[in-house]
Write a protein that holds these residues in place. Sequence first.
Motif, PDB file in Angstrom:
ATOM      1  N   ASN A  42       0.846  -1.190   0.000  1.00 26.68           N
ATOM      2  CA  ASN A  42       0.000   0.000   0.000  1.00 26.68           C
ATOM      3  C   ASN A  42       0.886   1.247   0.000  1.00 26.68           C
ATOM      4  O   ASN A  42       1.456   1.612   1.015  1.00 26.68           O
ATOM      5  N   LYS A  43       0.978   1.896  -1.138  1.00 23.93           N
ATOM      6  CA  LYS A  43       1.901   3.019  -1.287  1.00 23.93           C
ATOM      7  C   LYS A  43       1.313   4.342  -0.803  1.00 23.93           C
ATOM      8  O   LYS A  43       2.036   5.259  -0.448  1.00 23.93           O
ATOM      9  N   SER A  44       0.018   4.458  -0.827  1.00 18.68           N
ATOM     10  CA  SER A  44      -0.602   5.721  -0.414  1.00 18.68           C
ATOM     11  C   SER A  44      -1.562   5.481   0.746  1.00 18.68           C
ATOM     12  O   SER A  44      -2.285   4.496   0.775  1.00 18.68           O
ATOM     13  N   SER A  45      -1.549   6.387   1.688  1.00 16.46           N
ATOM     14  CA  SER A  45      -2.406   6.266   2.860  1.00 16.46           C
ATOM     15  C   SER A  45      -3.756   6.939   2.608  1.00 16.46           C
ATOM     16  O   SER A  45      -3.818   8.053   2.105  1.00 16.46           O
ATOM     17  N   GLN A  46      -4.827   6.225   2.958  1.00 16.55           N
ATOM     18  CA  GLN A  46      -6.167   6.796   2.817  1.00 16.55           C
ATOM     19  C   GLN A  46      -6.534   7.640   4.033  1.00 16.55           C
ATOM     20  O   GLN A  46      -7.503   8.386   4.002  1.00 16.55           O
ATOM     21  N   ASN A  47      -5.750   7.496   5.110  1.00 20.48           N
ATOM     22  CA  ASN A  47      -5.930   8.304   6.324  1.00 20.48           C
ATOM     23  C   ASN A  47      -7.372   8.310   6.817  1.00 20.48           C
ATOM     24  O   ASN A  47      -8.038   9.331   6.824  1.00 20.48           O
ATOM     25  N   ILE A  48      -7.845   7.147   7.235  1.00 21.12           N
ATOM     26  CA  ILE A  48      -9.193   6.997   7.780  1.00 21.12           C
ATOM     27  C   ILE A  48      -9.147   7.240   9.289  1.00 21.12           C
ATOM     28  O   ILE A  48      -8.373   6.597   9.995  1.00 21.12           O
ATOM     29  N   LYS A  49      -9.980   8.150   9.767  1.00 18.52           N
ATOM     30  CA  LYS A  49     -10.005   8.431  11.211  1.00 18.52           C
ATOM     31  C   LYS A  49     -11.163   7.685  11.858  1.00 18.52           C
ATOM     32  O   LYS A  49     -12.304   7.774  11.412  1.00 18.52           O
ATOM     33  N   CYS A  50     -10.859   6.936  12.907  1.00 19.29           N
ATOM     34  CA  CYS A  50     -11.874   6.173  13.633  1.00 19.29           C
ATOM     35  C   CYS A  50     -11.401   5.969  15.063  1.00 19.29           C
ATOM     36  O   CYS A  50     -10.231   5.652  15.292  1.00 19.29           O
ATOM     37  N   MET A  51     -12.273   6.168  16.013  1.00 24.13           N
ATOM     38  CA  MET A  51     -11.958   6.012  17.443  1.00 24.13           C
ATOM     39  C   MET A  51     -10.783   6.903  17.860  1.00 24.13           C
ATOM     40  O   MET A  51     -10.032   6.569  18.767  1.00 24.13           O
ATOM     41  N   LEU A  53      -8.144   7.410  16.138  1.00 20.21           N
ATOM     42  CA  LEU A  53      -6.912   6.881  15.560  1.00 20.21           C
ATOM     43  C   LEU A  53      -6.910   7.079  14.050  1.00 20.21           C
ATOM     44  O   LEU A  53      -7.968   7.157  13.423  1.00 20.21           O
ATOM     45  N   ASN A  54      -5.717   7.147  13.454  1.00 16.15           N
ATOM     46  CA  ASN A  54      -5.581   7.291  12.010  1.00 16.15           C
ATOM     47  C   ASN A  54      -5.182   5.957  11.382  1.00 16.15           C
ATOM     48  O   ASN A  54      -4.112   5.424  11.671  1.00 16.15           O
ATOM     49  N   PHE A  55      -6.044   5.430  10.520  1.00 14.30           N
ATOM     50  CA  PHE A  55      -5.831   4.152   9.854  1.00 14.30           C
ATOM     51  C   PHE A  55      -5.392   4.403   8.416  1.00 14.30           C
ATOM     52  O   PHE A  55      -5.957   5.249   7.734  1.00 14.30           O
ATOM     53  N   SER A  56      -4.402   3.647   7.938  1.00 11.98           N
ATOM     54  CA  SER A  56      -3.899   3.849   6.582  1.00 11.98           C
ATOM     55  C   SER A  56      -4.902   3.396   5.528  1.00 11.98           C
ATOM     56  O   SER A  56      -4.903   3.889   4.406  1.00 11.98           O
ATOM     57  N   ASN A  57      -5.759   2.437   5.853  1.00 11.32           N
ATOM     58  CA  ASN A  57      -6.887   2.066   4.999  1.00 11.32           C
ATOM     59  C   ASN A  57      -7.948   1.387   5.863  1.00 11.32           C
ATOM     60  O   ASN A  57      -7.735   1.161   7.048  1.00 11.32           O
ATOM     61  N   LYS A  58      -9.093   1.066   5.258  1.00 12.55           N
ATOM     62  CA  LYS A  58     -10.253   0.603   6.020  1.00 12.55           C
ATOM     63  C   LYS A  58     -10.244  -0.879   6.368  1.00 12.55           C
ATOM     64  O   LYS A  58     -11.092  -1.340   7.134  1.00 12.55           O
ATOM     65  N   LEU A  59      -9.307  -1.637   5.796  1.00 10.33           N
ATOM     66  CA  LEU A  59      -9.350  -3.102   5.945  1.00 10.33           C
ATOM     67  C   LEU A  59      -8.353  -3.611   6.977  1.00 10.33           C
ATOM     68  O   LEU A  59      -7.155  -3.329   6.902  1.00 10.33           O
ATOM     69  N   GLY A  60      -8.845  -4.405   7.916  1.00  9.28           N
ATOM     70  CA  GLY A  60      -7.985  -5.002   8.935  1.00  9.28           C
ATOM     71  C   GLY A  60      -8.226  -6.490   9.080  1.00  9.28           C
ATOM     72  O   GLY A  60      -9.130  -7.062   8.471  1.00  9.28           O
ATOM     73  N   LYS A 134       4.542  -0.834  13.469  1.00 12.37           N
ATOM     74  CA  LYS A 134       4.305   0.516  13.997  1.00 12.37           C
ATOM     75  C   LYS A 134       2.904   1.032  13.686  1.00 12.37           C
ATOM     76  O   LYS A 134       2.578   2.172  13.985  1.00 12.37           O
ATOM     77  N   GLY A 135       2.077   0.179  13.064  1.00 19.80           N
ATOM     78  CA  GLY A 135       0.725   0.599  12.700  1.00 19.80           C
ATOM     79  C   GLY A 135      -0.273   0.395  13.829  1.00 19.80           C
ATOM     80  O   GLY A 135       0.091   0.222  14.994  1.00 19.80           O
ATOM     81  N   ILE A 309     -19.585  -1.091   4.313  1.00 27.05           N
ATOM     82  CA  ILE A 309     -19.332   0.348   4.446  1.00 27.05           C
ATOM     83  C   ILE A 309     -20.625   1.141   4.236  1.00 27.05           C
ATOM     84  O   ILE A 309     -20.958   2.044   5.021  1.00 27.05           O
ATOM     85  N   GLN A 310     -21.367   0.794   3.189  1.00 26.15           N
ATOM     86  CA  GLN A 310     -22.612   1.498   2.881  1.00 26.15           C
ATOM     87  C   GLN A 310     -23.674   1.301   3.958  1.00 26.15           C
ATOM     88  O   GLN A 310     -24.548   2.144   4.143  1.00 26.15           O
ATOM     89  N   SER A 311     -23.571   0.204   4.686  1.00 24.85           N
ATOM     90  CA  SER A 311     -24.535  -0.077   5.759  1.00 24.85           C
ATOM     91  C   SER A 311     -24.209   0.678   7.038  1.00 24.85           C
ATOM     92  O   SER A 311     -25.034   0.704   7.965  1.00 24.85           O
ATOM     93  N   GLY A 312     -22.998   1.264   7.107  1.00 23.56           N
ATOM     94  CA  GLY A 312     -22.674   2.083   8.271  1.00 23.56           C
ATOM     95  C   GLY A 312     -21.336   1.809   8.928  1.00 23.56           C
ATOM     96  O   GLY A 312     -20.998   2.461   9.921  1.00 23.56           O
ATOM     97  N   ALA A 313     -20.561   0.861   8.402  1.00 20.94           N
ATOM     98  CA  ALA A 313     -19.258   0.559   9.002  1.00 20.94           C
ATOM     99  C   ALA A 313     -18.203   1.565   8.535  1.00 20.94           C
ATOM    100  O   ALA A 313     -18.137   1.896   7.349  1.00 20.94           O
ATOM    101  N   THR A 314     -17.397   2.033   9.463  1.00 16.22           N
ATOM    102  CA  THR A 314     -16.281   2.923   9.127  1.00 16.22           C
ATOM    103  C   THR A 314     -15.068   2.113   8.693  1.00 16.22           C
ATOM    104  O   THR A 314     -14.356   2.485   7.767  1.00 16.22           O
TER     105      THR A 314
END
Length: 337
Positions: A42-51, A53-60, A134-135, A309-314
Motif C-alpha cells: 500500500n503506497k498511499s495512505s487513505q488516512n481513515i479516522k476512527c476512534m 486513531l488514524n488508519f492507513s486504509n479501512k481493511l484489517g 508501527k501501525g 461500508i454502505q450499511s454504516g461501518a467505518t
Amino acid sequence: MFYYLIRKLLFLIDPEKSHIFVLKCLNFKQAQILKKICFYKNKSSQNIKCMGLNFSNKLGTAAGIDKNGEYINCLSEMGFGFIEVGTVTPLPQYGHPKPRLFRITQMEGIINRMGFNNLGIDNLIKNIKKSHFKGILGVNIGKNRDTSIKNSINDYLVCIEKIYNYASYISINISSPNTIDLRTLQHGTILNELLYNIKNKQAELHKKYFKYVPIAIKISPDLSKKELKYISKKLIEYKLDGVIATNTTLDRSLISGYKHSLEEGGISGLPLQKKSTNVILLLSKYLQKKIPIIGVGGINSIDSAQEKIQSGATLIQIYSGLVYHGPYLIRKIIENI
C-alpha cells in the motif's frame, strides 16, 4: 489463480493445522520472494479516522487469525490498515478438544469451537514487544473458561490493565458462542456493570499513562432488534469508543445438510454475511453516528466489503474470506473502497 492451486493442497489438511502451517511459512525469511509476488504494498495512505486513531486504509484482520501475536510482522506486510490479535485471556488455556475447526467449503463457511485457546496476556505482550509493527494494533480480550460469569468482569480489567500500554485499541469479546454463558454479558445488569467498570479502568489508565486507548465492544449477530437497541443505548450512555459487528453466528439455516453443518461452534464466512450486515444497518440507525462501527462477517469480495461500508461501518475486517480467496482479496478491497 496461483492461490487457488495452493488452496487445493491446503484444504487436504486439517483446518487448524493448515492455518498454523501457512502462518509459519509466512514467518520464514525464505518466503520473501513469495511475499513480493502475493502481498499488497500500500503506497498511499487513505488516512481513515476512527476512534480517534488514524488508519492507513479501512481493511484489517479480524481477531482469531493470530491469537498470540506471533505473526504480527508477516501480517503487517500484507497491506492491512490495522491488525487485531487475540482473543487473549488473563491465563493461558488450551481451549476445546480437537478437532475444533471445520470448513463448509461449498458455502465458503467455517465453523469453530476453539474456546479462546491462547497462551495468556503476558505471552502476548512479549510477542508485541518483539514485533516491529508501527501501525494500528488492536487487542481482543476475553475471560478465562474457569472464571464464573459473576467474576468475569475482573478478567477483562486484568487484561486491560496489562495490555493498555501496548495496544492501539482494545476489543472486549463478550459474544463468542464457544465460552459457556459468555453472551449473557451482552444483557441487563451485568452489561451495565461491565461497561461501567471498563470505562472507569480506561479513565484511570489514561490518567496514569497520559495515553488514551480506545475500547470497542464485539457483539453477536444473533441479537434481536430489541436487544440491539438496548445495547446501542448502553454503548452511547457509557461512551464506548467503538463497536465491532459481528462475532460468529449459531444460525445454521444456510448450511443445513452440508458436511460438518451439525458440528457445534460459531459459523463465520459467507453464511454470516447478510446477518452481520443487517446488524450493522440496525446499529447505524440506533447509534446515530455517535459511535463508529467496525464491520466483520462474510466479506469475500469488493461488493460485500462495500456493502458493509454502505450499511454504516467505518472500518471492516476479514478472516474467512482470506482463507477462501487468499491475499489478492486484500488488494482488491483496498483499491476499490
